[in-house]
Scaffold this motif. Structure first.
Motif, PDB file in Angstrom:
ATOM      1  N   GLY A  61       0.818  -1.208   0.000  1.00  0.00           N
ATOM      2  CA  GLY A  61       0.000   0.000   0.000  1.00  0.00           C
ATOM      3  C   GLY A  61       0.852   1.257   0.000  1.00  0.00           C
ATOM      4  N   LEU A  62       0.470   2.225  -0.817  1.00  0.00           N
ATOM      5  CA  LEU A  62       1.185   3.502  -0.884  1.00  0.00           C
ATOM      6  C   LEU A  62       0.150   4.604  -1.069  1.00  0.00           C
ATOM      7  CD1 LEU A  62       3.762   5.223  -1.123  1.00  0.00           C
ATOM      8  CD2 LEU A  62       3.896   4.575  -3.535  1.00  0.00           C
ATOM      9  N   PHE A  63       0.174   5.590  -0.190  1.00  0.00           N
ATOM     10  CA  PHE A  63      -0.735   6.732  -0.268  1.00  0.00           C
ATOM     11  C   PHE A  63       0.126   7.991  -0.195  1.00  0.00           C
ATOM     12  CE2 PHE A  63      -4.116   9.289   2.281  1.00  0.00           C
ATOM     13  CZ  PHE A  63      -4.470   9.986   1.141  1.00  0.00           C
ATOM     14  N   ILE A  64       0.282   8.639  -1.346  1.00  0.00           N
ATOM     15  CA  ILE A  64       1.138   9.824  -1.457  1.00  0.00           C
ATOM     16  C   ILE A  64       0.259  11.067  -1.330  1.00  0.00           C
ATOM     17  CG2 ILE A  64       2.647  11.149  -2.992  1.00  0.00           C
ATOM     18  CD1 ILE A  64       3.331   8.395  -4.344  1.00  0.00           C
ATOM     19  N   MET A  65       0.609  11.933  -0.393  1.00  0.00           N
ATOM     20  CA  MET A  65      -0.132  13.180  -0.196  1.00  0.00           C
ATOM     21  C   MET A  65       0.777  14.360  -0.522  1.00  0.00           C
ATOM     22  SD  MET A  65      -1.867  11.886   3.348  1.00  0.00           S
ATOM     23  CE  MET A  65      -0.776  10.469   3.488  1.00  0.00           C
ATOM     24  N   GLU A  66       0.278  15.291  -1.337  1.00  0.00           N
ATOM     25  CA  GLU A  66       1.109  16.441  -1.708  1.00  0.00           C
ATOM     26  C   GLU A  66       0.317  17.740  -1.645  1.00  0.00           C
ATOM     27  OE1 GLU A  66       3.395  15.386  -5.322  1.00  0.00           O
ATOM     28  OE2 GLU A  66       4.945  14.989  -3.828  1.00  0.00           O
ATOM     29  N   ASN A  67       1.066  18.827  -1.585  1.00  0.00           N
ATOM     30  CA  ASN A  67       0.504  20.179  -1.448  1.00  0.00           C
ATOM     31  C   ASN A  67       0.851  20.974  -2.705  1.00  0.00           C
ATOM     32  OD1 ASN A  67       0.172  22.904  -0.837  1.00  0.00           O
ATOM     33  ND2 ASN A  67       0.931  22.701   1.260  1.00  0.00           N
ATOM     34  N   PRO A  68      -0.143  21.342  -3.516  1.00  0.00           N
ATOM     35  CA  PRO A  68       0.134  22.020  -4.779  1.00  0.00           C
ATOM     36  C   PRO A  68       0.247  23.537  -4.646  1.00  0.00           C
ATOM     37  CG  PRO A  68      -2.214  21.667  -4.593  1.00  0.00           C
ATOM     38  CD  PRO A  68      -1.584  21.118  -3.321  1.00  0.00           C
ATOM     39  N   HIS A  69       0.098  24.061  -3.430  1.00  0.00           N
ATOM     40  CA  HIS A  69       0.064  25.514  -3.233  1.00  0.00           C
ATOM     41  C   HIS A  69       1.443  26.102  -2.965  1.00  0.00           C
ATOM     42  CE1 HIS A  69      -4.320  25.329  -3.062  1.00  0.00           C
ATOM     43  NE2 HIS A  69      -4.162  24.254  -2.302  1.00  0.00           N
ATOM     44  N   VAL A  70       2.363  25.272  -2.512  1.00  0.00           N
ATOM     45  CA  VAL A  70       3.702  25.759  -2.159  1.00  0.00           C
ATOM     46  C   VAL A  70       4.668  25.269  -3.225  1.00  0.00           C
ATOM     47  CG1 VAL A  70       5.507  25.763  -0.406  1.00  0.00           C
ATOM     48  CG2 VAL A  70       3.098  25.628   0.297  1.00  0.00           C
ATOM     49  N   ASP A  71       5.142  26.188  -4.066  1.00  0.00           N
ATOM     50  CA  ASP A  71       5.988  25.785  -5.198  1.00  0.00           C
ATOM     51  C   ASP A  71       7.202  24.975  -4.746  1.00  0.00           C
ATOM     52  OD1 ASP A  71       4.231  27.121  -6.827  1.00  0.00           O
ATOM     53  OD2 ASP A  71       5.507  28.901  -7.078  1.00  0.00           O
ATOM     54  N   TRP A  72       7.762  25.346  -3.618  1.00  0.00           N
ATOM     55  CA  TRP A  72       8.981  24.716  -3.080  1.00  0.00           C
ATOM     56  C   TRP A  72       8.840  23.188  -2.956  1.00  0.00           C
ATOM     57  CZ3 TRP A  72      13.660  26.737  -2.440  1.00  0.00           C
ATOM     58  CH2 TRP A  72      14.550  26.186  -1.514  1.00  0.00           C
ATOM     59  N   LEU A  73       7.580  22.730  -2.820  1.00  0.00           N
ATOM     60  CA  LEU A  73       7.326  21.306  -2.560  1.00  0.00           C
ATOM     61  C   LEU A  73       7.290  20.446  -3.815  1.00  0.00           C
ATOM     62  CD1 LEU A  73       4.674  21.763   0.255  1.00  0.00           C
ATOM     63  CD2 LEU A  73       7.066  21.046   0.517  1.00  0.00           C
ATOM     64  N   ALA A  74       7.443  21.045  -4.981  1.00  0.00           N
ATOM     65  CA  ALA A  74       7.648  20.288  -6.228  1.00  0.00           C
ATOM     66  C   ALA A  74       6.537  19.284  -6.525  1.00  0.00           C
ATOM     67  CB  ALA A  74       9.015  19.571  -6.187  1.00  0.00           C
ATOM     68  N   ALA A  75       5.285  19.694  -6.287  1.00  0.00           N
ATOM     69  CA  ALA A  75       4.185  18.738  -6.448  1.00  0.00           C
ATOM     70  C   ALA A  75       3.971  18.307  -7.904  1.00  0.00           C
ATOM     71  CB  ALA A  75       2.898  19.317  -5.862  1.00  0.00           C
ATOM     72  N   ARG A  76       4.357  19.158  -8.861  1.00  0.00           N
ATOM     73  CA  ARG A  76       4.202  18.701 -10.261  1.00  0.00           C
ATOM     74  C   ARG A  76       5.133  17.514 -10.513  1.00  0.00           C
ATOM     75  NH1 ARG A  76       4.221  23.300 -13.099  1.00  0.00           N
ATOM     76  NH2 ARG A  76       1.977  23.236 -13.228  1.00  0.00           N
ATOM     77  N   SER A  77       6.367  17.616 -10.062  1.00  0.00           N
ATOM     78  CA  SER A  77       7.304  16.495 -10.209  1.00  0.00           C
ATOM     79  C   SER A  77       6.864  15.302  -9.369  1.00  0.00           C
ATOM     80  CB  SER A  77       8.717  16.935  -9.797  1.00  0.00           C
ATOM     81  OG  SER A  77       9.166  17.968 -10.650  1.00  0.00           O
ATOM     82  N   GLY A  78       6.181  15.600  -8.273  1.00  0.00           N
ATOM     83  CA  GLY A  78       5.635  14.514  -7.458  1.00  0.00           C
ATOM     84  C   GLY A  78       4.534  13.766  -8.193  1.00  0.00           C
ATOM     85  N   SER A  79       3.692  14.515  -8.925  1.00  0.00           N
ATOM     86  CA  SER A  79       2.590  13.843  -9.626  1.00  0.00           C
ATOM     87  C   SER A  79       3.128  12.922 -10.718  1.00  0.00           C
ATOM     88  CB  SER A  79       1.606  14.874 -10.206  1.00  0.00           C
ATOM     89  OG  SER A  79       2.136  15.540 -11.336  1.00  0.00           O
TER      90      SER A  79
END
Ligand code: MCU
Length: 430
Positions: free
Chosen positions: A307-325
């Protein structure tokens, strides 16, 4: 599927009185050992030198895998490359691990090659259920929803990673229990040291006999730098049935290749230098991740079929959520190839921009993941909810196709692109 130790639920559909269609829905898939490919031979890594994502299904020798049985040793190659080039080596289980598990704490004592170190973690039992309980190792003290975890029926093991791998040290003077054993100048970064610490907690839970906590029903989570750590812990110990990294940012889930091109994302050199999170060998790649023979979509794949559940925050650019997706979408192809597309979830469609906020959106899926992978009572299918603020396109990143290794039906994650949500933006400074 024996090597993947997947327990399948057989569902028979009866047509006109006869069992006409039978298909397998894997429900849970943790392994009994930390690394089931430890015996696999792994050749020297190639230097791919490509901007595209490495093909998870092509071996170092250039041949392609074709069955789920092939995945075990291909996985070992990915694991080894990730150790060599990104995180640093994770030593095998030391010669002696002892300790205790009580209803309030876990003590761990480790001896390897004559050196000894100890650390401990506190335990909070769930608010429901009866012993022995499933449990989630929670890194640090922020960002993880321990109330929902406990109310769902899993204990919380509060792990202080800094006791195992300290922050704020130079690379030649690393500190903490891991470095007491393996040397302060070890090239292994502290994310892997933290992952090693989680593995040693699991050793102690296994040895304790299972009257309080269940070794076969363990998860891991953490937010931000501790999301990086939770991701590494799940990738490098197959005994963890559920991995839940939150807002992990650069050196966590996001593609290493993706970060330089993602506006505002924490640069690789920044993450490498901010703390000794990554292995010393990663210094060769901070300026050219395209020459890495591995990337984080394959780290996602190391967690499969668990099981893997990845949670990300798209509001803070620093967190690289596009690369995470893109890492999640690429890794989901490995889950699909193994016939367990429903075991991975991704969720970045959240309204509150605050980093590591308490989020109502994640309560339901968190509970469902605990039910499915730790309590083994649920049967939810993986969900992908990628915020349109930070939605990458996997097709631009790969030229490889996804084989059907399992021979059975694949169940792709459901994708429901959400409306873009508003929300404030937190600022994180290095
Ligand atoms: C997202 O994780 C980190 C980030 O990599 C750092 O640059 C920043 O300083 O701290 C974040 C964090 O751990 O916040 C709690």
């Amino acid at each position: 599927m024996t090597q993947l130790r997947t327990r399948a639920t057989m569902i028979a559909v009866s047509v006109l009185g006869a069992a006409a269609i039978v298909f397998a829905v894997p429900t849970t898939a943790h392994a009994a050992v930390e690394d089931d490919g430890a015996d696999c031979p792994v050749a020297g890594s190639p230097n791919t030198g490509t901007a595209q994502l490495p093909d998870p299904f092509t071996r170092i020798d250039g041949t392609r895998i074709t069955t789920t049985g092939d995945w075990r040793c291909r996985r070992a190659e990915i694991r080894e490359m990730a150790e060599r080039h990104v995180y640093g080596q994770k030593p095998a289980r030391p010669s002696t691990v002892t300790g205790t598990v009580s209803t309030s704490s876990i003590n761990v004592n480790v001896t390897d090659q004559g050196r000894t170190a100890s650390f401990s973690a506190s335990v909070q039992l769930p608010t429901t259920g009866s012993a022995p309980y499933p449990a989630v190792v929670v890194f640090g003290g922020f960002g993880a929803d321990t109330t929902t975890i406990r109310n769902a029926g899993a204990a919380v093991i509060s792990f202080d990673p800094l006791a195992v791998g300290k922050e704020g040290t130079g690379r030649a003077n690393k500190q903490g229990a891991f470095y007491t054993l393996y040397g302060s100048n070890s090239g292994t970064g502290i994310l892997m040291a933290w992952a090693w610490g989680v593995s040693r907690i699991i050793d102690v839970i296994e040895q304790a006999g299972g009257s309080i906590l269940r070794a076969d029903s363990l998860g891991v989570t953490g937010c931000s730098r501790y999301g990086k750590g939770a991701f590494a812990a799940g990738a490098f110990d197959q005994r963890l049935a559920l991995t839940m990294p939150i807002e992990s940012g650069t050196a966590g889930v996001p593609l290493l290749r993706g970060v330089p091109g993602e506006s505002g994302a924490q640069p690789l050199s920044s993450a490498y230098n901010e703390q000794p999170w990554l292995g010393d060998a990663f210094s060769s790649y901070t300026g050219n991740p395209n020459s890495l023979p591995v990337d984080t979509h394959e780290l996602v794949g190391l967690v499969a079929p668990r099981g893997l559940f990845i949670m990300e925050n798209p509001h803070v650019d620093w967190l690289a959520a596009r690369s995470g997706s893109v890492a999640a979408l690429g890794g989901a192809e490995i889950y699909k190839a193994l016939g367990v597309g429903g075991n991975i979830s991704y969720w970045s469609d959240v309204s509150d921009g605050t980093h590591c906020a308490s989020r109502s959106e994640w309560r339901g899926p968190l509970q469902e993941n605990i039910q499915k992978f730790l309590l083994k009572t649920g049967s939810s299918t993986g969900t992908f909810r990628i915020s349109s603020r930070k939605q990458g396109d996997l097709s631009q990143w790969r030229s490889w196709s996804t084989p059907n290794l399992s021979g059975g039906p694949t169940s792709p994650p459901t994708s429901s692109p959400p409306p873009s949500s508003g929300g404030c933006s937190a600022t994180i400074t290095p």
